[in-house]
Design a protein around this motif. Structure first.
Motif, PDB file in Angstrom:
ATOM      1  N   PHE A   1      40.856  29.167  38.784  1.00  0.00           N
ATOM      2  CA  PHE A   1      41.932  30.148  38.809  1.00  0.00           C
ATOM      3  C   PHE A   1      43.265  29.427  38.855  1.00  0.00           C
ATOM      4  O   PHE A   1      43.380  28.328  39.387  1.00  0.00           O
ATOM      5  CB  PHE A   1      41.818  31.042  40.054  1.00  0.00           C
ATOM      6  N   HIS A   2      44.277  30.075  38.339  1.00  0.00           N
ATOM      7  CA  HIS A   2      45.647  29.565  38.439  1.00  0.00           C
ATOM      8  C   HIS A   2      46.098  29.758  39.890  1.00  0.00           C
ATOM      9  O   HIS A   2      45.734  30.749  40.532  1.00  0.00           O
ATOM     10  CB  HIS A   2      46.562  30.342  37.486  1.00  0.00           C
ATOM     11  N   PRO A   3      46.895  28.836  40.439  1.00  0.00           N
ATOM     12  CA  PRO A   3      47.337  28.949  41.834  1.00  0.00           C
ATOM     13  C   PRO A   3      48.038  30.269  42.177  1.00  0.00           C
ATOM     14  O   PRO A   3      47.988  30.715  43.315  1.00  0.00           O
ATOM     15  CB  PRO A   3      48.296  27.766  42.009  1.00  0.00           C
ATOM     16  N   LYS A   4      48.657  30.916  41.204  1.00  0.00           N
ATOM     17  CA  LYS A   4      49.345  32.182  41.476  1.00  0.00           C
ATOM     18  C   LYS A   4      48.381  33.275  41.946  1.00  0.00           C
ATOM     19  O   LYS A   4      48.790  34.233  42.586  1.00  0.00           O
ATOM     20  CB  LYS A   4      50.128  32.668  40.252  1.00  0.00           C
ATOM     21  N   HIS A   5      47.088  33.113  41.648  1.00  0.00           N
ATOM     22  CA  HIS A   5      46.096  34.114  42.046  1.00  0.00           C
ATOM     23  C   HIS A   5      45.691  34.005  43.512  1.00  0.00           C
ATOM     24  O   HIS A   5      44.989  34.873  44.021  1.00  0.00           O
ATOM     25  CB  HIS A   5      44.863  34.029  41.150  1.00  0.00           C
ATOM     26  N   LEU A   6      46.134  32.946  44.191  1.00  0.00           N
ATOM     27  CA  LEU A   6      45.835  32.810  45.620  1.00  0.00           C
ATOM     28  C   LEU A   6      46.413  33.965  46.433  1.00  0.00           C
ATOM     29  O   LEU A   6      45.893  34.304  47.490  1.00  0.00           O
ATOM     30  CB  LEU A   6      46.374  31.484  46.164  1.00  0.00           C
ATOM     31  N   ASN A   7      47.489  34.588  45.921  1.00  0.00           N
ATOM     32  CA  ASN A   7      48.136  35.694  46.639  1.00  0.00           C
ATOM     33  C   ASN A   7      47.210  36.885  46.829  1.00  0.00           C
ATOM     34  O   ASN A   7      47.404  37.676  47.751  1.00  0.00           O
ATOM     35  CB  ASN A   7      49.404  36.144  45.916  1.00  0.00           C
ATOM     36  N   TRP A   8      46.230  37.069  45.944  1.00  0.00           N
ATOM     37  CA  TRP A   8      45.284  38.169  46.126  1.00  0.00           C
ATOM     38  C   TRP A   8      43.860  37.671  46.375  1.00  0.00           C
ATOM     39  O   TRP A   8      43.073  38.369  47.001  1.00  0.00           O
ATOM     40  CB  TRP A   8      45.324  39.145  44.949  1.00  0.00           C
ATOM     41  N   LEU A   9      43.523  36.460  45.907  1.00  0.00           N
ATOM     42  CA  LEU A   9      42.174  35.948  46.137  1.00  0.00           C
ATOM     43  C   LEU A   9      41.909  35.631  47.605  1.00  0.00           C
ATOM     44  O   LEU A   9      40.833  35.959  48.130  1.00  0.00           O
ATOM     45  CB  LEU A   9      41.920  34.685  45.297  1.00  0.00           C
ATOM     46  N   MET A  10      42.862  34.996  48.274  1.00  0.00           N
ATOM     47  CA  MET A  10      42.656  34.650  49.680  1.00  0.00           C
ATOM     48  C   MET A  10      42.494  35.911  50.542  1.00  0.00           C
ATOM     49  O   MET A  10      41.543  35.995  51.317  1.00  0.00           O
ATOM     50  CB  MET A  10      43.770  33.761  50.207  1.00  0.00           C
TER      51      MET A  10
ATOM     52  N   LEU B   1      41.446  38.775  49.559  1.00  0.00           N
ATOM     53  CA  LEU B   1      40.188  39.409  49.148  1.00  0.00           C
ATOM     54  C   LEU B   1      39.007  38.785  49.886  1.00  0.00           C
ATOM     55  O   LEU B   1      38.180  39.493  50.479  1.00  0.00           O
ATOM     56  CB  LEU B   1      39.991  39.275  47.636  1.00  0.00           C
ATOM     57  N   ILE B   2      38.923  37.457  49.886  1.00  0.00           N
ATOM     58  CA  ILE B   2      37.815  36.754  50.525  1.00  0.00           C
ATOM     59  C   ILE B   2      37.885  36.918  52.048  1.00  0.00           C
ATOM     60  O   ILE B   2      36.879  37.237  52.695  1.00  0.00           O
ATOM     61  CB  ILE B   2      37.819  35.259  50.140  1.00  0.00           C
ATOM     62  N   LEU B   3      39.072  36.718  52.623  1.00  0.00           N
ATOM     63  CA  LEU B   3      39.206  36.836  54.077  1.00  0.00           C
ATOM     64  C   LEU B   3      38.914  38.250  54.572  1.00  0.00           C
ATOM     65  O   LEU B   3      38.236  38.425  55.583  1.00  0.00           O
ATOM     66  CB  LEU B   3      40.602  36.409  54.517  1.00  0.00           C
ATOM     67  N   SER B   4      39.393  39.254  53.864  1.00  0.00           N
ATOM     68  CA  SER B   4      39.131  40.634  54.284  1.00  0.00           C
ATOM     69  C   SER B   4      37.644  40.957  54.146  1.00  0.00           C
ATOM     70  O   SER B   4      37.087  41.690  54.965  1.00  0.00           O
ATOM     71  CB  SER B   4      39.981  41.627  53.492  1.00  0.00           C
ATOM     72  N   GLY B   5      36.987  40.403  53.140  1.00  0.00           N
ATOM     73  CA  GLY B   5      35.548  40.619  52.989  1.00  0.00           C
ATOM     74  C   GLY B   5      34.754  40.000  54.115  1.00  0.00           C
ATOM     75  O   GLY B   5      33.861  40.629  54.690  1.00  0.00           O
ATOM     76  N   ILE B   6      35.089  38.760  54.459  1.00  0.00           N
ATOM     77  CA  ILE B   6      34.379  38.069  55.543  1.00  0.00           C
ATOM     78  C   ILE B   6      34.629  38.777  56.874  1.00  0.00           C
ATOM     79  O   ILE B   6      33.695  39.059  57.636  1.00  0.00           O
ATOM     80  CB  ILE B   6      34.804  36.592  55.608  1.00  0.00           C
TER      81      ILE B   6
ATOM     82  N   ALA C   1      40.326  47.270  54.432  1.00  0.00           N
ATOM     83  CA  ALA C   1      40.875  45.993  54.897  1.00  0.00           C
ATOM     84  C   ALA C   1      41.670  45.268  53.811  1.00  0.00           C
ATOM     85  O   ALA C   1      42.732  44.703  54.105  1.00  0.00           O
ATOM     86  CB  ALA C   1      39.753  45.093  55.411  1.00  0.00           C
ATOM     87  N   PHE C   2      41.180  45.252  52.592  1.00  0.00           N
ATOM     88  CA  PHE C   2      41.847  44.477  51.542  1.00  0.00           C
ATOM     89  C   PHE C   2      43.256  44.991  51.247  1.00  0.00           C
ATOM     90  O   PHE C   2      44.216  44.217  51.313  1.00  0.00           O
ATOM     91  CB  PHE C   2      40.979  44.419  50.281  1.00  0.00           C
ATOM     92  N   PRO C   3      43.443  46.290  50.963  1.00  0.00           N
ATOM     93  CA  PRO C   3      44.823  46.747  50.728  1.00  0.00           C
ATOM     94  C   PRO C   3      45.699  46.593  51.968  1.00  0.00           C
ATOM     95  O   PRO C   3      46.887  46.278  51.857  1.00  0.00           O
ATOM     96  CB  PRO C   3      44.680  48.229  50.361  1.00  0.00           C
ATOM     97  N   LEU C   4      45.107  46.795  53.146  1.00  0.00           N
ATOM     98  CA  LEU C   4      45.879  46.662  54.379  1.00  0.00           C
ATOM     99  C   LEU C   4      46.404  45.241  54.543  1.00  0.00           C
ATOM    100  O   LEU C   4      47.580  45.036  54.851  1.00  0.00           O
ATOM    101  CB  LEU C   4      45.016  47.056  55.581  1.00  0.00           C
ATOM    102  N   ILE C   5      45.565  44.249  54.304  1.00  0.00           N
ATOM    103  CA  ILE C   5      46.010  42.859  54.453  1.00  0.00           C
ATOM    104  C   ILE C   5      47.027  42.488  53.376  1.00  0.00           C
ATOM    105  O   ILE C   5      47.937  41.702  53.633  1.00  0.00           O
ATOM    106  CB  ILE C   5      44.822  41.879  54.501  1.00  0.00           C
ATOM    107  N   LEU C   6      46.916  43.068  52.186  1.00  0.00           N
ATOM    108  CA  LEU C   6      47.909  42.805  51.144  1.00  0.00           C
ATOM    109  C   LEU C   6      49.291  43.296  51.567  1.00  0.00           C
ATOM    110  O   LEU C   6      50.305  42.675  51.249  1.00  0.00           O
ATOM    111  CB  LEU C   6      47.507  43.469  49.825  1.00  0.00           C
ATOM    112  N   VAL C   7      49.337  44.402  52.292  1.00  0.00           N
ATOM    113  CA  VAL C   7      50.607  44.965  52.751  1.00  0.00           C
ATOM    114  C   VAL C   7      51.102  44.257  54.010  1.00  0.00           C
ATOM    115  O   VAL C   7      52.279  43.912  54.122  1.00  0.00           O
ATOM    116  CB  VAL C   7      50.463  46.486  53.010  1.00  0.00           C
ATOM    117  N   VAL C   8      50.195  44.017  54.955  1.00  0.00           N
ATOM    118  CA  VAL C   8      50.586  43.503  56.269  1.00  0.00           C
ATOM    119  C   VAL C   8      50.877  42.006  56.250  1.00  0.00           C
ATOM    120  O   VAL C   8      51.781  41.544  56.961  1.00  0.00           O
ATOM    121  CB  VAL C   8      49.499  43.844  57.309  1.00  0.00           C
ATOM    122  N   LEU C   9      50.168  41.231  55.459  1.00  0.00           N
ATOM    123  CA  LEU C   9      50.339  39.777  55.465  1.00  0.00           C
ATOM    124  C   LEU C   9      51.783  39.344  55.195  1.00  0.00           C
ATOM    125  O   LEU C   9      52.317  38.515  55.939  1.00  0.00           O
ATOM    126  CB  LEU C   9      49.370  39.117  54.486  1.00  0.00           C
ATOM    127  N   PRO C  10      52.458  39.868  54.186  1.00  0.00           N
ATOM    128  CA  PRO C  10      53.861  39.461  53.986  1.00  0.00           C
ATOM    129  C   PRO C  10      54.767  39.862  55.159  1.00  0.00           C
ATOM    130  O   PRO C  10      55.701  39.139  55.496  1.00  0.00           O
ATOM    131  CB  PRO C  10      54.285  40.198  52.708  1.00  0.00           C
TER     132      PRO C  10
END
Length: 84
Positions: free
Chosen positions: A8-17, A19-24, A59-68
């Motif tokens: 993956f291109h590094p720019k995808h880390l903004n949603w991949l990380m 995604l994986i963390l919220s899943g775990i 969890a996934f949408p919540l972390i996308l909003v809350v993390l920043p």
């Protein structure tokens, strides 16, 4: 042994990380809570997978909003090193 997996291109880390963390995290917490509250049963895995899917869906949408927001809040307490 070479690694032929697609990269993956590094720019995808903004949603991949998230995604994986919220899943775990949602999987582990929903499993723990279900076991504590319901105990083990023959239907445990199917009930847990259903609970996990709903938890991850939240969890996934919540972390996308809350993390920043958390990052912005914490930056108030971080001293960045001065460049030489």
């Amino acid at each position: 042994m070479s690694n032929n997996l697609p990269k993956f291109h590094p720019k995808h880390l903004n949603w991949l990380m998230p995604l994986i963390l919220s899943g775990i995290m949602s999987g582990a917490i929903s499993c723990f809570n279900m076991f504590i509250n319901k105990g083990w049963s023959d239907q445990f895995i199917s009930l847990w997978l259903h609970a996990w899917s709903l938890s991850w869906l939240m969890a996934f949408p919540l972390i996308l909003v809350v993390l920043p927001l958390v990052r912005k809040f914490l930056m108030q307490f971080i001293e960045m090193p001065k460049e030489k």
